[in-house]
Design an enzyme around this catalytic site. Structure first.
Site, PDB file in Angstrom:
ATOM      1  CB  SER A 186      -0.954  -0.033   1.198  1.00  0.00           C
ATOM      2  OG  SER A 186      -1.973   0.933   1.063  1.00  0.00           O
ATOM      3  CD  GLU A 239      -5.517  -4.514  -3.488  1.00  0.00           C
ATOM      4  OE1 GLU A 239      -5.627  -4.005  -2.355  1.00  0.00           O
ATOM      5  OE2 GLU A 239      -4.440  -4.943  -3.939  1.00  0.00           O
ATOM      6  CG  HIS A 297      -5.717  -2.593   0.559  1.00  0.00           C
ATOM      7  ND1 HIS A 297      -4.795  -2.484  -0.451  1.00  0.00           N
ATOM      8  CD2 HIS A 297      -5.326  -1.721   1.515  1.00  0.00           C
ATOM      9  CE1 HIS A 297      -3.897  -1.573  -0.128  1.00  0.00           C
ATOM     10  NE2 HIS A 297      -4.187  -1.098   1.073  1.00  0.00           N
TER      11      HIS A 297
END
Length: 553
Positions: free
Chosen positions: A219, A351, A456
């Protein structure tokens, strides 16, 4: 509820670190079974803990003071110490809201943690991880990214830093403040580069090889890795990289950063000529001001008409200042400075489900195909029908909610990852390897019957090999995101073995996993990581052709 566009990605991100970290133990604890171990560093001896075959050193200072007259500047020199310094507790994280099981956040946050099988001069590969949380939250002590299992099970050395974040790490003052503040818009990145230099100077004492260092991150940590890959100051200190669910193709242009600085000064009622008053504003007040501004995502969309998306001013992240960060990390090309450094890049298949969970979005799970198109129209306008039609044809058995997750996930993290892979191939240097993480968690998004799948941040605990059966033979606990199926242990082992082999050799490989070909523009192979891994050629080919046609790739 409107879709999450790439430009709005981090506006809903503040819970990620607390949520994932809550599933782990405290990094500040010393257990009765621990033995102490000492290592000499360039600035003095330190004492860490040895437990179950791993030596752990926490809270090692790698840079000096960054508060007071050092705010927005490079750190003061790190002062040597006499005697043996305890490295048993993690150091304070950068200024942010308080974090569970960690010290109070502090401006002076330049500390790192090391996990090693032994301090025995074995020259193990070093895996230098940058934490997620965008550019505003997070630390090197998040429990999901504990490095002990990687060190223990795969014979590597793991290093993680705390570094400046947000306004204190990325406020662009170069045009106001003079030579002492050169690079001010990238102090957070320069901190990480300082951590890499510390590794170069010290890691041999921890059983690591300073000539074999991999940088990686997820990320916001993926975006930081993208920047490091393009930074001259970091270049001498790493040999390969992995960018995970955070494709930092472009960063903030300096004119946008200058506008943000001007806006901040206006909000604080400080004239530009009096910018030094910023040095006296309490850090808590700066954090409160930062919270009023939009976050900078770990990617910025390209606009086919203007070349660069012009987002709303505000927010703090790395600045393309022409010096520390000479150009966008992967725009218009892959960085020449890392031409010969192998690269991994990819994203998680689902995600979006993390953000549905975080935002309590249950409405997407009720969509029909007509509703799907209407939900996409605010973001994609006249292209929405084409997007829905393409995805329905390419995925004839998929439901409308599943297509919404697929569309949202690939536009968040996938298109940028593919863009990076393609540009790296065109460079003609070291290989690049493209992946999708696809292990499916059975846990439901609260308020729906829709499973999380591969959200995610779920990859963090998997690639750190922290999805394993308890070593004492007791019943395993449910994973925070990963669920309770035992197949997750195999997926975690595959992920960790692929990454540690890449760290060791520059080529990802694992037992019981097919050979992973380097990405190319003909067959476009992608490794799908799961309990059973597979290589898929030209994955999402129809969808990607459409995204190219509408100017998103």
């Amino acid at each position: 509820m409107t879709p999450i566009g790439r430009r709005d990605f981090l506006t809903q991100f503040a819970l990620i670190t607390a949520a994932v970290s809550a599933s782990g133990y405290s990094f500040g604890s010393v257990r009765k079974s621990d033995a102490f171990v000492e290592v000499a560093t360039t600035h003095g001896r330190i004492k860490g803990m040895r437990n179950e075959g791993v030596s752990v050193f926490k809270g090692i200072p790698y840079g000096g003071r960054v508060s007071g007259d050092r705010r927005f500047r490079r750190p003061a020199p790190l002062q040597p110490w006499t005697g043996v310094r305890d490295a048993l507790q993690v150091g304070p994280p950068a200024i942010q809201n308080p974090r569970r099981n960690e010290p109070a956040p502090s401006e002076d946050c330049l500390f790192l943690n090391v996990w090693t099988p032994a301090s025995d001069n074995r020259k193990r590969p070093v895996m230098f991880y940058s934490h997620g949380g965008g550019f505003v939250i997070g630390s090197g002590a998040s429990a999901s990214q504990d490095g002990a299992n990687l060190a223990r099970n795969f014979d590597v050395v793991v290093v993680e830093t705390n570094h400046r974040l947000g306004l204190l790490g990325f406020l662009y003052l170069d045009e106001l403040a003079g030579a002492d503040y050169a690079g001010s818009g990238n102090m957070g990145m320069l901190d990480i580069a300082t951590g890499l230099k510390w590794v170069h100077d010290n890691i041999a004492q921890f059983g690591g090889d300073p000539a074999n260092v991999m940088i990686w991150g997820e990320s916001g940590g993926g975006a930081k890795t993208s920047c490091l890959y393009a930074m001259p100051e970091a270049a001498p200190y790493f040999n390969k990289a992995s960018i995970e669910s955070g494709p930092g193709v472009r960063m903030t242009p300096k004119d946008v950063a200058a506008e943000t600085t001007a806006m901040l000064l206006k909000e604080l009622n400080i004239a530009p000529k009096d910018w030094r008053k910023l040095l006296d504003v309490p850090a808590a007040d700066l954090l409160a001001m930062q919270g009023k501004l939009p976050f900078v995502p770990p990617f910025q969309e390209k606009n086919k008409n203007q070349g660069m998306m012009r987002r709303n001013y505000g927010g703090f992240g790395p600045v393309v200042d022409g010096e520390v960060l000479p150009h966008h990390p992967f725009d218009p090309t892959a960085p020449a400075i890392s031409r010969n450094k192998p690269l991994l890049v990819g994203w998680n298949e689902d995600e979006y489900t993390f953000f549905a969970w975080e935002r309590k979005d249950t409405e997407f799970a009720k969509l029909d195909f007509e509703g799907l198109q209407k939900k996409l129209e605010p973001q994609y306008g006249a292209d929405a029908p084409k997007i829905v039609d393409t995805y329905r044809k390419a995925n004839p058995a998929a439901t409308a909610p599943a297509l919404y997750v697929a569309i949202s996930s690939i536009t968040m993290m996938g298109l940028g990852s593919i863009d990076i892979a393609e540009k790296k191939v065109k460079q003609g240097g070291a290989p690049v390897y493209l992946y999708n993480f696809g292990y499916k968690s059975e846990k439901k998004i609260p308020g729906t019957d829709y499973a999380m799948g591969t959200p995610h941040a779920m990859d963090i605990s998997f690639k750190f090999n922290n999805e394993i059966p308890p070593r004492d033979g007791s019943e395993s606990k449910e994973s925070f995101f990963g669920g309770n199926r035992p197949e997750r242990f195999a997926a975690s082992h595959h992920f960790a073995e692929l990454w540690t082999t890449f760290a060791r050799t520059g080529k990802p490989a694992a037992n019981d996993v097919p050979q992973w070909p380097a990405y190319n523009l003909k067959t476009r192979p992608t490794m799908r990581i799961d309990a059973q891994c597979e290589v898929i050629d030209n994955r999402f080919g129809e969808e990607l052709a459409m995204w190219r046609a509408v100017g998103k790739l």
